[in-house]
Design a protein around this motif. Structure first.
Motif, PDB file in Angstrom:
ATOM      1  N   ASN A  88       0.826  -1.211   0.000  1.00 25.13           N
ATOM      2  CA  ASN A  88       0.000   0.000   0.000  1.00 25.13           C
ATOM      3  C   ASN A  88       0.860   1.260   0.000  1.00 25.13           C
ATOM      4  N   MET A  89       1.961   1.224   0.756  1.00 24.50           N
ATOM      5  CA  MET A  89       2.837   2.393   0.807  1.00 24.50           C
ATOM      6  C   MET A  89       3.457   2.655  -0.560  1.00 24.50           C
ATOM      7  N   VAL A  90       3.893   1.598  -1.246  1.00 26.21           N
ATOM      8  CA  VAL A  90       4.492   1.764  -2.558  1.00 26.21           C
ATOM      9  C   VAL A  90       3.466   2.301  -3.547  1.00 26.21           C
ATOM     10  N   ASP A  91       2.241   1.773  -3.494  1.00 22.13           N
ATOM     11  CA  ASP A  91       1.212   2.155  -4.459  1.00 22.13           C
ATOM     12  C   ASP A  91       0.715   3.576  -4.263  1.00 22.13           C
ATOM     13  N   TYR A  92       0.514   3.982  -3.002  1.00 21.80           N
ATOM     14  CA  TYR A  92      -0.147   5.256  -2.746  1.00 21.80           C
ATOM     15  C   TYR A  92       0.791   6.359  -2.269  1.00 21.80           C
ATOM     16  N   PHE A  93       1.950   5.982  -1.706  1.00 25.34           N
ATOM     17  CA  PHE A  93       2.881   6.991  -1.220  1.00 25.34           C
ATOM     18  C   PHE A  93       4.231   6.903  -1.915  1.00 25.34           C
ATOM     19  N   GLY A  94       4.321   6.114  -2.970  1.00 26.09           N
ATOM     20  CA  GLY A  94       5.605   5.896  -3.628  1.00 26.09           C
ATOM     21  C   GLY A  94       6.219   7.166  -4.183  1.00 26.09           C
ATOM     22  N   ALA A  95       5.379   8.058  -4.714  1.00 26.18           N
ATOM     23  CA  ALA A  95       5.906   9.293  -5.300  1.00 26.18           C
ATOM     24  C   ALA A  95       6.636  10.138  -4.271  1.00 26.18           C
ATOM     25  N   VAL A  96       6.261  10.029  -3.018  1.00 24.51           N
ATOM     26  CA  VAL A  96       6.904  10.799  -1.951  1.00 24.51           C
ATOM     27  C   VAL A  96       8.101  10.041  -1.386  1.00 24.51           C
ATOM     28  N   VAL A  97       7.898   8.748  -1.146  1.00 23.33           N
ATOM     29  CA  VAL A  97       8.915   7.955  -0.456  1.00 23.33           C
ATOM     30  C   VAL A  97      10.118   7.686  -1.334  1.00 23.33           C
ATOM     31  N   LEU A  98       9.907   7.384  -2.619  1.00 22.87           N
ATOM     32  CA  LEU A  98      11.000   6.942  -3.477  1.00 22.87           C
ATOM     33  C   LEU A  98      12.014   8.047  -3.765  1.00 22.87           C
ATOM     34  N   HIS A  99      11.671   9.297  -3.527  1.00 22.62           N
ATOM     35  CA  HIS A  99      12.610  10.390  -3.770  1.00 22.62           C
ATOM     36  C   HIS A  99      13.370  10.794  -2.519  1.00 22.62           C
ATOM     37  N   ARG A 100      13.221  10.016  -1.458  1.00 27.61           N
ATOM     38  CA  ARG A 100      13.961  10.285  -0.234  1.00 27.61           C
ATOM     39  C   ARG A 100      15.277   9.526  -0.277  1.00 27.61           C
ATOM     40  N   ASP A 101      16.256  10.024   0.439  1.00 25.66           N
ATOM     41  CA  ASP A 101      17.589   9.418   0.427  1.00 25.66           C
ATOM     42  C   ASP A 101      17.903   8.694   1.731  1.00 25.66           C
ATOM     43  N   ASP A 102      16.872   8.236   2.434  1.00 24.12           N
ATOM     44  CA  ASP A 102      17.101   7.544   3.694  1.00 24.12           C
ATOM     45  C   ASP A 102      16.763   6.066   3.532  1.00 24.12           C
ATOM     46  N   CYS A 103      16.735   5.346   4.665  1.00 24.77           N
ATOM     47  CA  CYS A 103      16.496   3.905   4.633  1.00 24.77           C
ATOM     48  C   CYS A 103      15.088   3.573   4.156  1.00 24.77           C
ATOM     49  N   LEU A 104      14.154   4.520   4.307  1.00 33.45           N
ATOM     50  CA  LEU A 104      12.799   4.275   3.851  1.00 33.45           C
ATOM     51  C   LEU A 104      12.754   4.070   2.342  1.00 33.45           C
ATOM     52  N   HIS A 105      13.611   4.784   1.634  1.00 30.84           N
ATOM     53  CA  HIS A 105      13.705   4.592   0.187  1.00 30.84           C
ATOM     54  C   HIS A 105      14.188   3.179  -0.129  1.00 30.84           C
ATOM     55  N   PHE A 106      15.198   2.719   0.598  1.00 28.83           N
ATOM     56  CA  PHE A 106      15.725   1.364   0.380  1.00 28.83           C
ATOM     57  C   PHE A 106      14.662   0.303   0.663  1.00 28.83           C
ATOM     58  N   LEU A 107      13.947   0.453   1.779  1.00 28.07           N
ATOM     59  CA  LEU A 107      12.917  -0.520   2.136  1.00 28.07           C
ATOM     60  C   LEU A 107      11.784  -0.538   1.117  1.00 28.07           C
ATOM     61  N   THR A 108      11.472   0.619   0.559  1.00 29.03           N
ATOM     62  CA  THR A 108      10.398   0.688  -0.431  1.00 29.03           C
ATOM     63  C   THR A 108      10.831   0.122  -1.772  1.00 29.03           C
ATOM     64  N   HIS A 109      12.030   0.443  -2.192  1.00 26.31           N
ATOM     65  CA  HIS A 109      12.512   0.001  -3.504  1.00 26.31           C
ATOM     66  C   HIS A 109      12.672  -1.516  -3.565  1.00 26.31           C
ATOM     67  N   TYR A 110      13.156  -2.120  -2.484  1.00 28.00           N
ATOM     68  CA  TYR A 110      13.374  -3.579  -2.458  1.00 28.00           C
ATOM     69  C   TYR A 110      12.340  -4.279  -1.571  1.00 28.00           C
ATOM     70  N   HIS A 111      11.153  -3.709  -1.543  1.00 21.54           N
ATOM     71  CA  HIS A 111      10.127  -4.188  -0.612  1.00 21.54           C
ATOM     72  C   HIS A 111       9.792  -5.660  -0.803  1.00 21.54           C
ATOM     73  N   ARG A 112       9.499  -6.081  -2.008  1.00 17.71           N
ATOM     74  CA  ARG A 112       9.069  -7.462  -2.236  1.00 17.71           C
ATOM     75  C   ARG A 112      10.180  -8.464  -1.966  1.00 17.71           C
ATOM     76  N   PHE A 113      11.409  -8.096  -2.320  1.00 19.47           N
ATOM     77  CA  PHE A 113      12.517  -9.010  -2.054  1.00 19.47           C
ATOM     78  C   PHE A 113      12.731  -9.172  -0.550  1.00 19.47           C
ATOM     79  N   ILE A 114      12.663  -8.065   0.196  1.00 23.71           N
ATOM     80  CA  ILE A 114      12.813  -8.142   1.653  1.00 23.71           C
ATOM     81  C   ILE A 114      11.684  -8.974   2.257  1.00 23.71           C
ATOM     82  N   SER A 115      10.468  -8.812   1.748  1.00 29.18           N
ATOM     83  CA  SER A 115       9.327  -9.594   2.246  1.00 29.18           C
ATOM     84  C   SER A 115       9.546 -11.082   2.018  1.00 29.18           C
TER      85      SER A 115
END
Length: 490
Positions: A189-216
């Motif tokens: 849900n975060m990737v789908d609805y908040f991705g435009a905000v999260v993916l442009h950040r340079d912190d660990c939240l960007h990493f967790l979002t970008h590789y979300h499915r692999f980490i899961s």
């Protein structure tokens, strides 16, 4: 064998026996069945000690088949009595709220239950209205809290039935799988609805979002390997049974709560109306059944009556129609959740579903209305028509979620899933029908209502790298020019 029968008679006659006592008796029964007397051999008779006595033969160890037979017998729940099971899951059916019991001592048991249910129903509805006022994010947090409590109630029954307190790591494993499942679904849900905000950040939240499915996936593999390493040879059946129990619980609870979140993102009205319809149906069916109920409806729930079922249907349909008319007047309830520009936006351009439309009545009705000089057409929100389908499902199919839960509880000889809410039982007792309704609304919306959302498409574009966004813009511009749409818009 007569000793075994005598033991089971004692178990059935005693109302205070606990699960541990039952387990001890079953183990003793297996010992009586499986152990055969060891006749002394010729060699044993010759083993005399210095004083002329005989040396006792070492006790015979259980075979692997005997251990498996013991494990299978301990999975049997037929001899577990109601009070023992209720006590084992932290629920005592005889325990009452002393304050309420004293305050309502002048009422009969039937009216006492009515008052208690009414008081806590009003309290829950009031709290729910407060959460609605706080907004969609508060609703999502509430869904998560309810989900965790429901999971705890169901998985706790599994612990009690299969007596896994001596199995290594299984309680921790169950909760690990819950955390992993929520990380995957909430992360989607975060990737789908908040991705435009999260993916442009340079912190660990960007990493967790970008590789979300692999980490899961890695998290689930860790739980899977952990489970395999925790297997105990003499308890394979119990451990695999609880492994399946955990996954079925995750499917029923976590997946359904994920669909509830999807409904909220489409607009709070897609969450509030279905939830309110189930609540209304439950209340109206209880009221009509309480005062007019005479004809039993289903054996799984002896207190359910046809009068309550029909009264709940009529009341729910009327309530849903007017509730939909009220909520659709406000953008706060009908607009999809938008977080594309960094803050929550609850305004939007309404779709046709939430805009007034004029509908001509059938010709027969027009003829009759023409005689009495009434209008031959009506204006309403199309969403009100969708509410008819949701109301019918909530009134006719929704109660089967409760019947399913009743059968489940009867299978394990418990009255409620818990005693969190006086007069109502546990959290799962209140939300058994809601889970089924959430799935229906999600499928219904996807099949009959869903339309491309420009804001959602814009979020996907903004989640791209800057050079990819520019490339997408030029491709879209060329396509519009080719189709002649850009000049038409200009």
């Amino acid at each position: 064998m007569s000793e075994i029968r005598q033991r089971h008679v004692e178990v059935n006659d005693s109302e205070e026996v606990g699960l541990n006592k039952i387990e001890d008796i079953k183990k003793e029964d297996i010992r009586l069945v499986t152990e055969t007397p060891m006749s002394p051999s010729a060699d044993d008779s010759k083993r005399d000690d210095a004083d002329g006595g005989t040396t006792a033969a070492p006790p015979r160890e259980k075979t692997e088949k005997e251990m498996e037979a013991e494990d299978a017998l301990l999975l049997n729940t037929e001899d577990i009595d109601d009070n023992a099971m209720a006590a084992a899951i932290g629920q005592d059916s005889k325990k009452e709220n002393e304050v309420l019991d004293h305050a309502l001592s002048g009422l009969s048991a039937r009216w006492k239950n009515w008052v208690i249910r009414g008081i806590f129903s009003i309290a829950m509805i009031s709290g729910f209205c407060l959460v609605i006022y706080l907004g969609p994010m508060a609703l999502m947090c509430l869904v998560l809290i309810i989900q965790i409590k429901c999971f705890h109630e169901i998985i706790n029954i599994g612990y009690s039935v299969y007596k896994v307190y001596d199995l290594p790591w299984f309680r921790s494993l169950s909760w690990f799988f819950l955390v992993s499942s929520n990380y995957f679904l909430y992360g989607e849900n975060m990737v789908d609805y908040f991705g435009a905000v999260v993916l442009h950040r340079d912190d660990c939240l960007h990493f967790l979002t970008h590789y979300h499915r692999f980490i899961s996936f890695i998290l689930y593999i860790i739980g899977f390997v952990w489970f395999v390493l925790s297997l105990v040879k003499t308890h394979y059946l119990r451990q695999f049974s609880l492994f399946a129990w955990t996954h079925v619980t995750l499917l029923i609870i976590v997946t359904q709560s994920h669909l509830i979140l999807q409904n909220i993102f489409h607009g709070m009205v897609w969450f509030l109306v279905p939830v309110s319809l189930i609540i209304c149906n439950d209340i109206m069916a209880y009221i009509f059944g309480f005062f007019f109920g005479r004809t039993p409806l289903i054996k799984l729930s002896p207190k359910k009556t046809w009068e309550g079922f029909i009264g709940g249907l009529v009341g729910t349909m009327l309530f849903g129609w007017y509730l939909a008319s009220f909520l659709t007047k406000y953008d706060y309830f009908v607009c999809p959740v938008d977080f594309s520009d960094g803050h929550l936006n609850m305004t939007c351009e309404r779709t046709s579903t939430f805009s007034h439309a004029t509908y001509n009545l059938p010709r027969v009705v027009q003829f009759i209305f023409g005689i009495v000089q009434l209008p031959k057409s009506i204006q309403l929100y199309p969403f009100q028509l969708h509410t008819i389908g949701m109301g019918l499902f909530a009134s006719i199919i929704g109660p089967f979620g409760g019947f399913f839960a009743s059968g489940f509880k009867r299978a394990f000889k418990i009255k409620d899933f818990g005693d969190l809410i006086p007069g109502h039982g546990g959290m799962m007792d209140r939300f058994d029908c809601q889970l089924l309704m959430a799935t229906y609304v999600h499928v219904y919306h996807y099949s009959f209502v869903r339309a491309p959302d420009p804001r959602r498409l814009l979020q996907l574009v903004l989640a791209l790298a800057p050079e990819e966004q520019v490339h997408f813009f030029h491709q879209l511009k060329d396509k519009l020019l080719t189709n002649g749409l850009l000049e038409l818009a200009g």
